[in-house]
Write a protein that holds these residues in place. Structure first.
Motif: not given
Length: 200
Positions: A133-157
């Motif tokens: 019965g436990g609850r779980f929240y997560a937020g994701f930046k949407a996209g077309e698969g793994g890539a890095r942003d302008s700051l070099g951080r990896y996102y799974n998108f």
């Protein structure tokens, strides 16, 4: 479960370097935290993954919940400790190994850094750590698969179909709700977001 790293070293190094500036931001979960907490019993036991500068942890503690804040960045963990005045557990996602220990898991804007092939493993660990019965929240930046942003951080998108498939494969959820939204980030770029709330 695997023993593969479920974090990105360059991303963690970024947060260590920028910990003070990142923690100084005033923003927290915006419209998502209060409705999430409203569905929990008073004093519920919450695991926070990726607590960052501790803004959300401070809000949850002030609301009377029993919070275990964690982060994979030593720099951010120290900043969060300064804000909330209590210890923050230094923990990477692959180190989560508890069973039916929490009423809720709050993972605001952190699982989006998990290598895309390892996201299912992290979600299975979270499912296992939740009480029935436990609850779980997560937020994701949407996209077309793994890539890095302008700051070099990896996102799974992820896109919505991929994200739903990964959740479905991670365990028998009683309910999964996915909402679309838009929002910015530390890089100042507005993006589409996927907000997922699941019930074990």
């Amino acid at each position: 479960m695997t023993d593969q790293p479920l974090h990105d070293e360059a991303t963690l190094a970024f947060y260590d370097r920028e910990a003070a500036a990142y923690a100084a931001r005033k923003d927290a979960a915006g419209p998502h935290l209060a409705p999430f907490l409203a569905k929990l019993a008073p004093g519920a036991k919450i695991l926070e993954l990726g607590c960052g500068g501790g803004q959300d942890a401070a809000a949850m503690i002030a609301a009377g919940f029993e919070v275990t804040p964690t982060d994979g960045s030593p720099g951010l963990a120290r900043e969060a400790e300064r804000r909330i005045g209590r210890p923050v557990r230094l923990m990477r996602f692959e180190e989560l190994d508890e069973t039916e220990a929490y009423d809720a898991v709050w993972a605001n804007a952190c699982l989006l850094h998990v290598p895309q092939d390892g996201l299912g493993d992290v979600l299975r660990r979270i499912h296992r750590a939740l009480k029935p019965g436990g609850r779980f929240y997560a937020g994701f930046k949407a996209g077309e698969g793994g890539a890095r942003d302008s700051l070099g951080r990896y996102y799974n998108f992820p896109d919505e179909p991929r994200l739903r498939a990964v959740y479905d494969g991670a365990g028998p959820w009683a309910q999964i709700e996915l909402r679309h939204g838009q929002g910015g980030g530390f890089d100042g770029v507005m993006r589409d977001w996927l907000h997922v709330e699941a019930v074990k």
